[in-house]
Every structure is written in structure tokens, then in C-alpha cells.
Motif scaffolding. Structure first.
Motif, mmCIF file in Angstrom:
data_model
loop_
_atom_site.group_PDB
_atom_site.id
_atom_site.type_symbol
_atom_site.label_atom_id
_atom_site.label_comp_id
_atom_site.label_asym_id
_atom_site.label_seq_id
_atom_site.Cartn_x
_atom_site.Cartn_y
_atom_site.Cartn_z
ATOM 1 N N ALA A 163 -51.438 -74.348 31.825
ATOM 2 C CA ALA A 163 -51.100 -73.016 31.355
ATOM 3 C C ALA A 163 -49.599 -72.763 31.319
ATOM 4 O O ALA A 163 -49.121 -72.031 30.476
ATOM 5 N N VAL A 164 -48.839 -73.345 32.233
ATOM 6 C CA VAL A 164 -47.433 -72.997 32.356
ATOM 7 C C VAL A 164 -46.574 -74.206 31.992
ATOM 8 O O VAL A 164 -46.822 -75.307 32.451
ATOM 9 N N VAL A 165 -45.560 -73.958 31.198
ATOM 10 C CA VAL A 165 -44.597 -75.001 30.861
ATOM 11 C C VAL A 165 -43.600 -75.097 32.009
ATOM 12 O O VAL A 165 -43.285 -74.102 32.657
ATOM 13 N N ALA A 166 -43.092 -76.266 32.263
ATOM 14 C CA ALA A 166 -42.127 -76.455 33.346
ATOM 15 C C ALA A 166 -40.937 -75.526 33.134
ATOM 16 O O ALA A 166 -40.397 -75.460 32.036
ATOM 17 N N PRO A 167 -40.507 -74.797 34.174
ATOM 18 C CA PRO A 167 -39.447 -73.799 33.999
ATOM 19 C C PRO A 167 -38.130 -74.397 33.513
ATOM 20 O O PRO A 167 -37.447 -73.789 32.715
ATOM 21 N N SER A 168 -37.747 -75.571 33.989
ATOM 22 C CA SER A 168 -36.453 -76.134 33.587
ATOM 23 C C SER A 168 -36.431 -76.460 32.093
ATOM 24 O O SER A 168 -35.451 -76.198 31.407
ATOM 25 N N ALA A 169 -37.508 -77.008 31.573
ATOM 26 C CA ALA A 169 -37.570 -77.311 30.143
ATOM 27 C C ALA A 169 -37.562 -76.028 29.337
ATOM 28 O O ALA A 169 -36.945 -75.941 28.278
ATOM 29 N N HIS A 170 -38.220 -75.013 29.841
ATOM 30 C CA HIS A 170 -38.277 -73.733 29.147
ATOM 31 C C HIS A 170 -36.882 -73.102 29.076
ATOM 32 O O HIS A 170 -36.471 -72.587 28.050
ATOM 33 N N ARG A 179 -33.960 -74.675 29.268
ATOM 34 C CA ARG A 179 -33.096 -75.463 28.397
ATOM 35 C C ARG A 179 -33.336 -75.113 26.937
ATOM 36 O O ARG A 179 -32.404 -74.957 26.169
ATOM 37 N N ALA A 180 -34.569 -75.000 26.553
ATOM 38 C CA ALA A 180 -34.878 -74.663 25.172
ATOM 39 C C ALA A 180 -34.366 -73.271 24.839
ATOM 40 O O ALA A 180 -33.813 -73.039 23.777
ATOM 41 N N LYS A 181 -34.509 -72.353 25.767
ATOM 42 C CA LYS A 181 -34.068 -70.998 25.525
ATOM 43 C C LYS A 181 -32.548 -70.941 25.396
ATOM 44 O O LYS A 181 -32.012 -70.226 24.559
ATOM 45 N N LEU A 182 -31.828 -71.710 26.225
ATOM 46 C CA LEU A 182 -30.378 -71.748 26.163
ATOM 47 C C LEU A 182 -29.913 -72.299 24.822
ATOM 48 O O LEU A 182 -29.009 -71.755 24.192
ATOM 49 N N TRP A 183 -30.537 -73.371 24.354
ATOM 50 C CA TRP A 183 -30.152 -73.950 23.066
ATOM 51 C C TRP A 183 -30.413 -72.971 21.930
ATOM 52 O O TRP A 183 -29.615 -72.841 21.012
#
Length: 148
Positions: A51-58, A60-64
Motif C-alpha cells: 500500500a505504501v511507497v517507500a518514503p525516501s523514493a517518494h 526524491r520524486a517529489k523534489l525532482w
């Protein structure tokens, strides 16, 4: 005797024969709604790993995603500066010798002429032009049409 194309046309089944095998079973739509609802799980819990995506990957994607417009602007500015530098290099005058530079500086520092000096300059220039024209005319008159 029928032609080959007429034989082929006779072999094509009629529209009713072609559509005969396409039909909906009796009562199919009567209980369709209940069958669809029965397939939807209502009370099942989704496992936490799915259900939950790993917070660090999330993050990073949001920052980009947030930095993407700024990187585009920076790239555009770099391209403009690079093109400006190329244009400036291609339009520069070649280096001149020190004598040419000195004469151009001297030309810029000439004092303005008075009306009398300007009139003398024009008179001398016009007289020189008229004398040259007269000399050319005299020379051409002395030549025959074959020499011209």
C-alpha cells in the motif's frame, strides 16, 4: 459458366449467417450487477508493504518534480549565454596594428571646420572632379570608335 469472381462472391455468407453466432446468453444482464458487486472485496485490509511507497523514493520524486521548472530555466539561460558568446566572437573586428589605431584616434579628434574652410574644401574637391571629367572627355574625343 460463372467467372472466378462470381464463385467467390457466392461463397461469402449472408449477413444474417455471419451474425448468427454472435448472441448474448439469456438472462446475462439480469444479474450482472450483483455478480460484479460480489467480486469486489469490501472488508479486506491491504498489506502494508503493497500500500505504501517507500518514503525516501517518494521524496526524491517529489523534489525532482519541484525542481524541474528551475532546471529548464537554468538550461535556457546557459544556452542564451553560450549563443551570445558565439555571436560576439563571430562579429568581432580583427585586431588592427597600432598605426591603424593611432590614425583612427586622430580621425576622431579632428577639430570642426569653419564655413570658409569647408567652402574651400568643397571648391577644391569640385575643381578636381571637373578637371578629371574634362580630361576623360578630351581623351575619349581623341580616340576613334575602333579604339574605344
Amino acid at each position: 459458366m460463372p467467372t472466378p469472381s462470381e464463385d467467390l462472391i457466392r461463397q461469402i455468407p449472408s449477413l444474417s449467417e455471419r451474425l448468427e453466432h454472435y448472441h448474448v446468453p439469456e438472462g446475462y444482464f439480469d444479474d450482472l450487477f450483483t455478480r460484479i458487486l460480489a467480486q469486489i472485496p469490501l472488508d479486506e485490509q491491504v498489506p502494508a508493504a503493497d500500500a505504501v511507497v517507500a518514503p525516501s523514493a517518494h521524496r526524491r520524486a517529489k523534489l525532482w518534480v519541484r525542481l524541474r521548472p528551475w532546471t529548464a530555466i537554468a538550461a535556457a539561460l546557459i544556452a542564451v549565454v553560450a549563443l551570445w558568446g558565439v555571436w560576439q566572437v563571430s562579429t568581432q573586428e580583427p585586431l588592427r596594428s597600432s598605426d591603424e589605431v593611432a590614425s583612427s584616434v586622430y580621425d576622431l579628434s579632428v577639430t570642426p571646420l569653419t564655413d570658409a574652410e569647408y567652402a574651400d574644401y568643397l571648391y577644391e574637391t569640385c575643381v578636381d572632379i571637373l578637371i578629371d571629367d574634362y580630361a576623360i572627355g578630351e581623351t575619349l574625343e581623341g580616340l576613334s570608335s575602333e579604339e574605344i
